[in-house]
Design an enzyme around this catalytic site. Structure first.
Site, mmCIF file in Angstrom:
data_model
loop_
_atom_site.group_PDB
_atom_site.id
_atom_site.type_symbol
_atom_site.label_atom_id
_atom_site.label_comp_id
_atom_site.label_asym_id
_atom_site.label_seq_id
_atom_site.Cartn_x
_atom_site.Cartn_y
_atom_site.Cartn_z
ATOM 1 N N HIS A 19 5.606 -18.625 35.046
ATOM 2 C CA HIS A 19 6.343 -18.774 36.305
ATOM 3 C C HIS A 19 6.511 -17.432 37.025
ATOM 4 O O HIS A 19 6.540 -17.389 38.255
ATOM 5 C CB HIS A 19 7.687 -19.473 36.055
ATOM 6 C CG HIS A 19 7.492 -20.918 35.628
ATOM 7 N ND1 HIS A 19 8.441 -21.630 34.929
ATOM 8 C CD2 HIS A 19 6.446 -21.777 35.805
ATOM 9 C CE1 HIS A 19 7.982 -22.856 34.707
ATOM 10 N NE2 HIS A 19 6.777 -22.966 35.218
ATOM 11 N N HIS A 42 -0.924 -30.541 36.433
ATOM 12 C CA HIS A 42 -0.075 -30.996 35.324
ATOM 13 C C HIS A 42 1.349 -30.522 35.634
ATOM 14 O O HIS A 42 1.775 -29.471 35.166
ATOM 15 C CB HIS A 42 -0.559 -30.419 34.003
ATOM 16 C CG HIS A 42 -1.922 -30.899 33.603
ATOM 17 N ND1 HIS A 42 -3.065 -30.496 34.239
ATOM 18 C CD2 HIS A 42 -2.299 -31.796 32.655
ATOM 19 C CE1 HIS A 42 -4.110 -31.105 33.678
ATOM 20 N NE2 HIS A 42 -3.665 -31.901 32.728
ATOM 21 N N SER A 106 7.007 -25.891 37.538
ATOM 22 C CA SER A 106 6.034 -25.348 38.504
ATOM 23 C C SER A 106 6.095 -26.025 39.883
ATOM 24 O O SER A 106 6.050 -25.325 40.901
ATOM 25 C CB SER A 106 4.613 -25.378 37.939
ATOM 26 O OG SER A 106 4.252 -26.669 37.522
ATOM 27 N N GLU A 124 1.189 -35.813 37.892
ATOM 28 C CA GLU A 124 1.867 -35.961 36.598
ATOM 29 C C GLU A 124 1.610 -37.368 36.075
ATOM 30 O O GLU A 124 1.920 -38.345 36.733
ATOM 31 C CB GLU A 124 3.375 -35.681 36.742
ATOM 32 C CG GLU A 124 4.184 -35.947 35.490
ATOM 33 C CD GLU A 124 3.668 -35.240 34.225
ATOM 34 O OE1 GLU A 124 3.436 -34.021 34.269
ATOM 35 O OE2 GLU A 124 3.489 -35.929 33.197
ATOM 36 N N GLY A 153 -4.464 -35.662 36.575
ATOM 37 C CA GLY A 153 -4.790 -34.442 37.318
ATOM 38 C C GLY A 153 -6.217 -33.987 37.078
ATOM 39 O O GLY A 153 -6.857 -33.437 37.979
ATOM 40 N N ASP A 173 -2.024 -26.539 34.102
ATOM 41 C CA ASP A 173 -1.113 -26.215 33.008
ATOM 42 C C ASP A 173 -0.950 -27.418 32.073
ATOM 43 O O ASP A 173 0.124 -27.997 31.966
ATOM 44 C CB ASP A 173 0.249 -25.809 33.624
ATOM 45 C CG ASP A 173 1.290 -25.493 32.585
ATOM 46 O OD1 ASP A 173 0.921 -25.093 31.467
ATOM 47 O OD2 ASP A 173 2.494 -25.639 32.906
HETATM 48 C C1 SAM Z 1 2.943 -28.061 30.125
HETATM 49 S S1 SAM Z 1 3.535 -29.456 30.981
HETATM 50 C C2 SAM Z 1 3.611 -28.944 32.638
HETATM 51 C C3 SAM Z 1 4.700 -27.964 32.965
HETATM 52 C C4 SAM Z 1 4.730 -27.553 34.409
HETATM 53 N N1 SAM Z 1 3.409 -27.195 34.894
HETATM 54 C C5 SAM Z 1 5.670 -26.397 34.600
HETATM 55 O O1 SAM Z 1 5.240 -25.226 34.530
HETATM 56 O O2 SAM Z 1 6.844 -26.635 34.821
HETATM 57 C C6 SAM Z 1 2.127 -30.500 31.007
HETATM 58 C C7 SAM Z 1 2.374 -31.816 31.715
HETATM 59 O O3 SAM Z 1 1.128 -32.460 31.933
HETATM 60 C C8 SAM Z 1 1.313 -33.861 31.810
HETATM 61 N N2 SAM Z 1 -0.025 -34.432 31.607
HETATM 62 C C9 SAM Z 1 -0.733 -34.557 30.457
HETATM 63 N N3 SAM Z 1 -1.977 -34.996 30.730
HETATM 64 C C10 SAM Z 1 -2.069 -35.132 32.071
HETATM 65 C C11 SAM Z 1 -3.123 -35.490 32.981
HETATM 66 N N4 SAM Z 1 -4.338 -35.802 32.515
HETATM 67 N N5 SAM Z 1 -2.860 -35.494 34.308
HETATM 68 C C12 SAM Z 1 -1.631 -35.153 34.778
HETATM 69 N N6 SAM Z 1 -0.597 -34.812 33.973
HETATM 70 C C13 SAM Z 1 -0.814 -34.775 32.653
HETATM 71 C C14 SAM Z 1 2.276 -33.989 30.671
HETATM 72 O O4 SAM Z 1 2.942 -35.245 30.722
HETATM 73 C C15 SAM Z 1 3.219 -32.807 30.927
HETATM 74 O O5 SAM Z 1 4.307 -33.194 31.693
#
Ligand code: SAM
Length: 307
Positions: A19, A42, A106, A124, A153, A173
């Site tokens: 971040h 993500h 994010s 998401e 995503g 991410d």
């Molecule tokens: C590490 S977290 C994201 C944190 C966020 N980017 C942040 O920095 O606050 C990863 C997220 O991706 C989601 N996720 C997993 N596979 C995904 C996909 N194929 N497409 C979109 N989201 C996905 C998960 O549910 C999770 O909420």
């Protein structure tokens, strides 16, 4: 699939690195009077409580952002500007003079930096986190500036390349919960570079004892070099990983009392293709301070490499 919840990890050392760097990239990109499009592949739930049940189960933020905020409050350190900027931004999402308990993920962090001509599309896939994010964005009244897409995503995002203004940022991410995530990240960036070569690509990755995790930044380097692009690879390791105490995310612990004991992530990195030329110099003092304040053993270190 879908065991991962970012609420367990919000404000940990990986979020501090990611971040802080993301905010620095956005600050640079919003200097020019041309709109940007941010695609967050993500996105997570968007807003977390550091005193919530999930965050308190892992207590990861105690050894992450809360330690930095404490040092700031005690005036122990004069923080590097990018780190100071990140900590100050967190305060704006909380009542004045109250402890920081609301923590932006994010998409909210990006949203806080958007100007009227900028756009964010946040993807998401988790049903609960997607619903939470959509609700938070609705409450913020962002209108059409921020779109939450409750879909995959990896597979949906490249159709938005290149953005109409030809200035854009991909934030990638994943949780790397699925082994296939590593290959999907590489495919996504490769396709992105083909369709939108001038975009900025911001990829988070874990530093763990796993071959595909280890290979990911190397492969991104090769890809960027072949495409003739500048890159910056930064990493923060806070402790050594021992083979007997491998990283296990708290949500995968069999018993709640195991959630903290199982260890936590030893380190993580962010790989940026087409980074702002200012980023490396800005991140160096910030990374030194992260190591000094968040490091837990003699293995604590940072990396900051570029071509
Ligand atoms: C590490 S977290 C994201 C944190 C966020 N980017 C942040 O920095 O606050 C990863 C997220 O991706 C989601 N996720 C997993 N596979 C995904 C996909 N194929 N497409 C979109 N989201 C996905 C998960 O549910 C999770 O909420």
């Amino acid at each position: 699939m879908f065991s991962y919840r970012h609420a367990f990890h919000c404000g940990n050392h990986a979020d501090v690195l990611k971040h802080t760097a993301l905010l620095a990239v956005l600050n640079y990109m919003t200097e020019k009077a041309v709109g940007i499009t941010v695609l967050d592949s993500h996105a997570g739930a968007g807003l977390y409580r550091l005193d919530g049940q999930y965050a308190r189960t892992s207590q990861e933020s105690d050894e992450g952002v809360l330690r930095l905020l404490q040092a700031q409050q005690n005036k122990e350190v004069q923080f590097a500007p990018v780190l100071e900027n990140y900590l100050n931004l967190l305060k704006t999402g909380n009542p004045p003079d109250a402890p920081v308990l609301n923590y932006p993920g994010s998409p909210l962090l990006v949203q806080s930096q958007l100007r009227p001509m900028d756009r964010l599309k946040a993807f998401e896939l988790h049903p609960t986190d997607g619903r939470l994010l959509a609700g938070t964005v609705r409450r913020l009244g962002c209108g059409r500036q921020v779109e939450v897409v409750r879909d995959n995503g990896f597979s949906c995002i490249t159709k938005f390349f290149p953005p109409p203004t030809r200035r854009g940022l991909l934030v990638c991410d994943p949780s790397y919960e699925m082994k296939t995530d590593y290959a999907q990240v590489l495919d996504l960036v490769a396709e992105g570079l083909l369709k939108f070569a001038t975009g900025t690509y911001f990829v988070w990755y874990p530093i763990i004892a796993r071959a595909d995790a280890h290979d990911l930044p190397k492969r991104l380097r090769t890809m960027a070099n072949r495409a003739g692009k500048n890159w910056l690879d930064m990493g923060l390791t806070i402790k050594g990983a021992t083979p007997t105490r491998q990283y296990q995310a708290p949500e995968f612990a069999e018993k709640p009392e195991d959630a903290k004991r199982v260890g936590g992530l030893p380190g993580s990195g962010v790989f940026v293709i087409n980074p702002p030329y200012t980023l490396k110099d800005q991140m160096k003092p910030a990374l030194e301070q992260m190591v000094a304040l968040l490091g837990q053993d003699k293995n604590a270190m940072f990396k900051l490499e570029s071509n």
